[in-house]
Design a protein around this motif. Structure first.
Motif, mmCIF file in Angstrom:
data_model
loop_
_atom_site.group_PDB
_atom_site.id
_atom_site.type_symbol
_atom_site.label_atom_id
_atom_site.label_comp_id
_atom_site.label_asym_id
_atom_site.label_seq_id
_atom_site.Cartn_x
_atom_site.Cartn_y
_atom_site.Cartn_z
ATOM 1 N N SER A 1 60.014 16.422 153.969
ATOM 2 C CA SER A 1 59.551 15.098 154.387
ATOM 3 C C SER A 1 58.217 15.212 155.104
ATOM 4 O O SER A 1 57.407 14.283 155.074
ATOM 5 N N ASP A 2 57.990 16.334 155.769
ATOM 6 C CA ASP A 2 56.707 16.510 156.459
ATOM 7 C C ASP A 2 55.743 17.241 155.538
ATOM 8 O O ASP A 2 56.132 18.057 154.719
ATOM 9 N N SER A 3 54.472 16.929 155.714
ATOM 10 C CA SER A 3 53.453 17.632 154.936
ATOM 11 C C SER A 3 53.471 19.092 155.297
ATOM 12 O O SER A 3 53.696 19.450 156.451
ATOM 13 N N SER A 4 53.225 19.975 154.334
ATOM 14 C CA SER A 4 53.220 21.380 154.693
ATOM 15 C C SER A 4 52.459 22.220 153.701
ATOM 16 O O SER A 4 52.285 21.849 152.542
ATOM 17 N N GLY A 5 52.040 23.384 154.178
ATOM 18 C CA GLY A 5 51.368 24.345 153.315
ATOM 19 C C GLY A 5 52.311 24.895 152.262
ATOM 20 O O GLY A 5 51.881 25.276 151.176
ATOM 21 N N THR B 1 54.592 23.124 150.658
ATOM 22 C CA THR B 1 54.511 22.163 149.565
ATOM 23 C C THR B 1 53.207 22.323 148.803
ATOM 24 O O THR B 1 53.188 22.302 147.559
ATOM 25 N N ALA B 2 52.115 22.489 149.551
ATOM 26 C CA ALA B 2 50.809 22.592 148.895
ATOM 27 C C ALA B 2 50.775 23.780 147.952
ATOM 28 O O ALA B 2 50.322 23.671 146.804
ATOM 29 N N ASN B 3 51.269 24.918 148.403
ATOM 30 C CA ASN B 3 51.197 26.097 147.546
ATOM 31 C C ASN B 3 52.238 26.080 146.444
ATOM 32 O O ASN B 3 51.998 26.591 145.359
ATOM 33 N N PHE B 4 53.406 25.473 146.699
ATOM 34 C CA PHE B 4 54.404 25.360 145.636
ATOM 35 C C PHE B 4 53.863 24.488 144.516
ATOM 36 O O PHE B 4 53.980 24.822 143.328
ATOM 37 N N SER B 5 53.250 23.355 144.897
ATOM 38 C CA SER B 5 52.701 22.475 143.865
ATOM 39 C C SER B 5 51.500 23.118 143.193
ATOM 40 O O SER B 5 51.260 22.916 141.999
ATOM 41 N N LEU B 6 50.747 23.936 143.930
ATOM 42 C CA LEU B 6 49.625 24.648 143.325
ATOM 43 C C LEU B 6 50.132 25.623 142.270
ATOM 44 O O LEU B 6 49.540 25.769 141.190
ATOM 45 N N THR C 1 51.301 16.881 150.523
ATOM 46 C CA THR C 1 52.320 15.831 150.395
ATOM 47 C C THR C 1 52.405 15.417 148.943
ATOM 48 O O THR C 1 51.415 15.047 148.343
ATOM 49 N N ILE C 2 53.586 15.482 148.379
ATOM 50 C CA ILE C 2 53.760 15.115 146.969
ATOM 51 C C ILE C 2 54.654 13.890 146.898
ATOM 52 O O ILE C 2 55.576 13.722 147.703
ATOM 53 N N SER C 3 54.373 13.037 145.948
ATOM 54 C CA SER C 3 55.191 11.847 145.749
ATOM 55 C C SER C 3 56.367 12.227 144.857
ATOM 56 O O SER C 3 56.306 12.083 143.635
ATOM 57 N N TRP C 4 57.453 12.701 145.471
ATOM 58 C CA TRP C 4 58.597 13.190 144.705
ATOM 59 C C TRP C 4 59.373 12.049 144.079
ATOM 60 O O TRP C 4 59.239 10.898 144.478
ATOM 61 N N PRO C 5 60.242 12.365 143.103
ATOM 62 C CA PRO C 5 61.098 11.317 142.535
ATOM 63 C C PRO C 5 61.920 10.666 143.632
ATOM 64 O O PRO C 5 62.271 11.303 144.628
ATOM 65 N N HIS C 6 62.234 9.393 143.427
ATOM 66 C CA HIS C 6 62.863 8.621 144.500
ATOM 67 C C HIS C 6 64.215 9.177 144.913
ATOM 68 O O HIS C 6 64.649 9.014 146.046
ATOM 69 N N SER C 7 64.911 9.849 143.983
ATOM 70 C CA SER C 7 66.257 10.304 144.314
ATOM 71 C C SER C 7 66.266 11.581 145.137
ATOM 72 O O SER C 7 67.315 12.069 145.519
ATOM 73 N N ALA C 8 65.094 12.155 145.400
ATOM 74 C CA ALA C 8 65.049 13.413 146.138
ATOM 75 C C ALA C 8 65.495 13.205 147.580
ATOM 76 O O ALA C 8 65.333 12.130 148.139
ATOM 77 N N ARG C 9 66.066 14.260 148.164
ATOM 78 C CA ARG C 9 66.439 14.187 149.576
ATOM 79 C C ARG C 9 65.389 14.942 150.368
ATOM 80 O O ARG C 9 65.141 16.123 150.121
ATOM 81 N N ALA C 10 64.796 14.265 151.326
ATOM 82 C CA ALA C 10 63.713 14.879 152.093
ATOM 83 C C ALA C 10 64.224 15.301 153.461
ATOM 84 O O ALA C 10 65.074 14.638 154.042
ATOM 85 N N ILE D 1 68.844 21.867 144.770
ATOM 86 C CA ILE D 1 67.853 22.921 144.604
ATOM 87 C C ILE D 1 66.614 22.506 145.360
ATOM 88 O O ILE D 1 66.270 21.325 145.389
ATOM 89 N N GLY D 2 65.955 23.455 146.025
ATOM 90 C CA GLY D 2 64.754 23.115 146.773
ATOM 91 C C GLY D 2 63.881 24.336 146.954
ATOM 92 O O GLY D 2 64.264 25.457 146.636
ATOM 93 N N TYR D 3 62.666 24.095 147.502
ATOM 94 C CA TYR D 3 61.745 25.207 147.738
ATOM 95 C C TYR D 3 61.729 25.524 149.233
ATOM 96 O O TYR D 3 61.482 24.651 150.047
ATOM 97 N N VAL D 4 62.052 26.771 149.550
ATOM 98 C CA VAL D 4 62.173 27.187 150.952
ATOM 99 C C VAL D 4 61.461 28.513 151.134
ATOM 100 O O VAL D 4 61.585 29.402 150.310
ATOM 101 N N ASP D 5 60.713 28.640 152.213
ATOM 102 C CA ASP D 5 60.110 29.913 152.597
ATOM 103 C C ASP D 5 61.141 31.022 152.567
ATOM 104 O O ASP D 5 62.276 30.844 152.999
#
Lengths: 298, 332, 360
Positions: free
Chosen positions: C183-187, C189-194, C211-220, C238-242
């Motif tokens: 839900s918060d902006s983060s590096g 997210t930036a690098n995962f989307s990159l 910050t990415i505009s995820w599908p509405h059903s996502a849980r932030a 499923i999610g992206y985690v350090d």
């Protein structure tokens, strides 16, 4: 009494007495229910905080320096954050409360119905809605950029948050002091300042104290404005509130509660419990002191 | 309010000293100090408005005024429409006020009318306890404890029960895709309601306590029950003060940052379904500010400016309503 | 920006260093105390350094700061976190001595740094895991195309043919997929989307940003640990985690196909391999995602410490050289136990060589 009762609110004596008193009793029950509705979640919150945080509290926890977040909860402590919170909240109260009370006195006693007064009153209302993060950014752009991070900058940001609450609640209380008191004092030859300071303020004192205490309680739990003004991240206490980065319990809670390390989470909840206890003690003591002072002065 | 003009000793010969037409120095200094404080408050607010607006100009020039009414917020593609956040702020604040005000006034009445001083004192401290819980703890508790519990025991059954019902279904039914979420508009409203209750209660209590005893006893003498006395005497007298308390609570509900950010769900959406995730203005600012730059950052500050404007509008409306009801009352 | 009252800071710092050294030696599980033979120029410095920025670096910075006290007891270093964007703007405003950033300065911020030379010091590398919650499935394999489609909401259940094709022999349930995002902006997210944008430029349409505009059903959820919580409590999530946070939370994560076609599980070794196979610009900026190398883990990212090349005083320059030198030197030894990857030797050398460019 007649002026106070409008058409809709007139007592209808045609209703049977038993129904009217039943209605009154129902209302009393509803009031008690309202109280219970509020107590239950409060109980749960306190239970959560105590159960998660109490185990962390030891003498070392309260007096030790902040360790790195991977460290278990048995290493180090939160003393720098306690120091920061106490100093910054005290400073911000000292800054905001006199200004707030004086501004409310101006608006209510001296201002009359001038445009300036109405604008000030309105703006104080608007200021209650400014998000705390904007206050932090504001102080950052006008103070921190020139003078660096400091507890003082944090106190200024928190003071800006406190100010509208103090003004609004003080003003409401001053409005409710009956004119009779003022006129009686003027008739005795007192000047306006004397009347305000010695008659009006003491009459409104309990209400003003309530407003101030609630503002202090709110402000001690704020995080966002501090992020931009005191930096946080310090590991040792900084007793100089005027220079140098500082830390605060609210920041510590927010940063550590989001950490996956159990040590950091333990510190977060321990800090939450500490903050609640400190704030509660402050409020209770302040209420006792002001009620005793009020009683003595009568 | 012509109070100060009526009783101002500086105007008429209210005291022997006034014969010299010179007010004492202490009096003038006090007045000057009070005026300075008032002007300082004004100056601070103006500075805040100016500082925030000046940093949000690049967003306004990027999106134009229509940015306020667009719903697409996509920083990755340079789109910054903020309508969803406006909607979220309004909805959560309304829920918070609707839930909190009756409860707060009820407790205030309980403390002043029903309970004796001895019983009321400890309850005052309990309300204080409600106030000292930090906002981040409310947010964390809401997220970890309240939201999952509420979703299981309240939202899911209610949503299932009202699905398809015309208005209730739109409000409390499942959202798009059958989603009933713990973190949601409603949860945020509930948590905000808890947070604003102490101040509304406390201020209302102080206001109600100043109702003259004469008026109260007069009502009882006429045979009114307690509730009738409250409706007939207490409410008209303390109306203005209670509205003031409610406005303070409303301000806090609109501006509360951390707690809202944790429990509102943080997925922008405009939907009537209160049990689905949403976003509001302070939450998006605090969530996305740390990594923002350029137009993105200026858009977030623009949201701050909008919140300002929204607060001004809400306060104007509230004052209008109060003024009209007071006028109606005096004319009766 | 030097704070006044340096003497008070020195005294407090000295006492605190003593206290910390005593308490650290009391719980002797900490890594070996540097014997002081590491840095030849071990002249005692005093003063305060303030830094803010990337929260990815926070764990490393905190560990380094507490160990650095034994090297330079007279120095106090404070790292405030707050996000890479905040760090960069704090550095531009001059309120911090150094900033942590997960991305190079974007062009939109270039005007803030006009007239200043900023030096990039890469300090830490780390993998981003694809963590998931599927009972009975412990070694899921994914490739960039499938990941892109999952996170855009095109693949909605676990037994989708695209996923089963990559995992022969594993029985995947028909559970719907729940996305766990930040839900918060983060590096992160930036690098995962990159990564998705680099590996799948045509399939990935959501762009690359903090910050990415995820599908509405996502849980932030807030922070890596918030996302980890969502994954742990939601079957089918499923999610992206350090990597460091995923390990600390006890999550299961998938192996991802890299540019050489191998499925690699996230690990510090895989991260270093990805960074080693990447072209580094002369100013030491680079992107570790989708690095080449048979053993490279493709979703790897990096973080830099940014400083002004010109410092207001000689003491500031020396302090920065000492601290950043520590991060690049003995500090790197702290990383494995924290579950971060150390810099590849070549990059570390280039960074150390750049230290002398900090002038005061």
């Amino acid at each position: 009494m007649a002026t106070a009762v409008t058409k809709q609110q007139q007592v209808d004596l045609r209703e049977p007495r038993s129904w009217r008193s039943a209605k009154s009793r129902i209302m009393t029950v509803l009031m008690v229910i309202a109280f219970v509705v509020v107590i239950i979640p409060l109980g749960f919150v306190l239970y959560t905080v105590v159960s998660k945080g109490a185990s962390a509290i030891t003498g070392r926890f309260l007096t030790g320096d902040i360790p790195f977040n991977v460290a278990p909860v048995t290493v180090g402590g939160i003393w720098p954050a306690i120091v920061g919170t106490l100093l910054i909240t005290a400073l911000c109260t000292v800054i905001a409360v006199p200004i707030g009370i004086l501004a409310a006195i101006y608006v209510n006693e001296y201002g009359g119905n001038r445009l300036l007064t109405r604008i000030i009153r309105f703006m104080a209302d608007v200021m209650t809605g400014v998000p705390s993060i904007i206050m932090g950014l504001f102080i950052f752009s006008i103070w921190v950029i020139h003078f660096g991070f400091s507890g003082l900058a944090g106190a200024l940001a928190l003071g800006c948050l406190m100010l509208p609450i103090v003004i609004r609640s003080t003003e409401e209380m001053l409005k409710l002091v009956p004119d009779v008191l003022r006129e009686a004092s003027y008739a005795l030859g007192a000047s306006k300042a004397r009347v305000t300071a010695t008659v009006v303020l003491p009459a409104a004192m309990s209400g003003i104290t309530s407003g101030v205490l609630l503002a202090v309680a709110r402000v001690s739990g704020e995080t966002a404005p501090l992020v931009f003004t005191i930096l946080g991240g310090t590991t040792t206490p900084n007793y100089n509130v005027f220079t140098g980065a500082n830390n605060a319990l609210s920041m510590l809670i927010f940063q550590n509660a989001e950490s996956p390390y159990t040590g950091a989470q333990g510190r977060a909840w321990g800090a939450a419990l500490t903050l609640i206890v400190i704030a509660l003690i402050t409020l209770v003591v302040a209420r006792l002191v002001t009620s005793r002072v009020a009683r003595l002065s009568q | 309010m012509g109070r100060s003009q009526r009783a101002d000793p500086a105007g008429l010969a209210g005291s022997a000293r006034a014969l010299t037409q010179q007010r004492p120095l202490g009096d003038r200094i006090f007045q000057a100090l009070a005026l300075a404080a008032g002007l300082l408050v004004l100056a601070i607010l103006v500075l805040i408005a100016v500082a925030t607006t000046s940093q949000s100009t690049s967003w306004f020039s990027h999106e134009g005024i229509t940015g306020i009414f667009t719903t697409t917020w996509d920083p990755a593609h340079n789109k910054f429409g903020v309508l969803t956040f406006l909607y979220g702020t309004v909805v959560t604040a309304v829920i918070a006020v609707i839930l909190s005000v009756p409860v707060s006034v009820a407790i205030a009445l309980l403390l002043t009318e029903v309970l004796s001083y001895r019983w009321a004192r400890p309850i005052v401290y309990v309300i204080d306890l409600l106030a000292v819980v930090p906002s981040v703890v409310w947010g964390l508790w809401g997220l970890i404890v309240f939201a999952p519990w509420a979703q299981r025991t309240i939202y899911a059954p209610v949503a299932g029960a009202v699905k398809g019902v015309p208005i209730l279904g739109n409000l409390f039914g499942p959202g798009t895709g059958g989603v009933v979420s713990g973190p949601s508009f409603f949860t945020a409203g509930v948590i905000l309601a808890f947070m604003i209750t102490p101040i509304v209660t406390s201020l209302s209590r102080e206001v109600i306590a100043t109702v003259p005893v004469i008026d109260r006893e007069g009502a009882y003498a006429l045979g009114a029950t307690r509730w009738e006395m409250i409706r007939g005497v207490v409410f008209p007298h303390s109306q203005g003060g209670i509205v003031g308390a409610v406005l303070l609570g409303l301000g806090r509900a609109m501006g509360e940052t951390i707690a809202a950010a944790l429990v509102i769900g943080s997925i922008p959406a405009i939907t009537s379904h209160l049990f689905s995730t949403g976003y509001n203005m302070p939450a998006v600012i605090v969530n996305q500010f740390g990594e923002s730059s350029g137009v993105f950052r200026s858009a977030l500050l623009g949201i701050g400016v909008l919140l300002f404007v929204l607060t001004i509008i809400v306060n104007l409306i509230a004052r209008g309503i109060v003024a009209r009801s007071m006028a109606r009352q005096r004319g009766a | 920006m030097q704070p006044r009252g340096r003497k008070q800071v020195t005294i407090v710092g000295g006492i605190a260093a003593l206290a910390v050294a005593v308490s650290l030696s009391a719980c002797s599980s900490s890594p070996s105390h540097p014997s002081g033979a590491s840095s030849p120029s071990a002249a005692a410095l005093s003063g305060t350094l303030n830094g803010s920025g990337s929260t990815f670096q926070t764990t490393f910075q905190q560990a380094a700061i507490s160990q650095f006290k034994t090297v330079q007891p007279g120095m106090t270093v404070n790292y405030g976190g707050g996000g890479s964007g905040k760090g960069r703007s704090d550095l531009a405003s001059g309120v911090v001595n150094f900033a942590g950033s997960d991305s190079p300065i974007p062009s939109t911020d270039a005007s803030l740094f006009a007239g200043k030379t900023i030096l990039y010091f890469p300090v830490v590398i780390g993998p981003i895991t694809m963590s998931y919650n599927l009972q009975g499935v412990s070694n899921l394999k994914l490739d960039p195309t499938v990941i892109a489609n999952i996170f855009q909401g095109n693949i909605t259940s676990w037994n989708n043919p695209a996923i089963t094709a990559l995992n022969p022999g594993v029985s995947l349930p028909s559970t719907p997929i729940t996305l766990a995002v930040r839900s918060d902006s983060s590096g992160t997210t930036a690098n995962f989307s990159l990564f998705l944008q680099t590996a799948e430029p045509s399939a990935w349409k959501l762009g690359s940003s903090s910050t990415i505009s995820w599908p509405h059903s996502a849980r932030a959820a807030q922070g890596n640990s918030g996302v980890a919580q969502v994954i742990k409590s939601t079957p089918g999530a499923i999610g992206y985690v350090d990597y460091a946070d995923a390990k600390a939370s006890g999550l299961t994560y998938a192996s991802v196909k890299n540019s050489s076609g191998n499925f690699i599980a996230p690990s510090t070794a895989g991260a270093s391999a990805s960074a080693a196979g990447v072209t580094v610009n002369p100013d030491l900026t680079f992107h570790a995602v989708w690095g080449s190398g048979a053993q490279a883990y493709p979703i790897t990212y990096q973080s830099w410490v940014l400083v002004n090349a010109t410092q207001p005083s000689a003491n500031d320059a020396k302090m920065l050289q000492a601290y950043i030198g520590y991060l690049l030197g003995d500090g790197q030894k702290l990383l494995p136990s924290l579950n971060y990857a150390a810099l590849p030797a070549s990059i570390d050398q280039m960074a150390k060589a750049q230290l002398s460019k900090i002038k005061g």
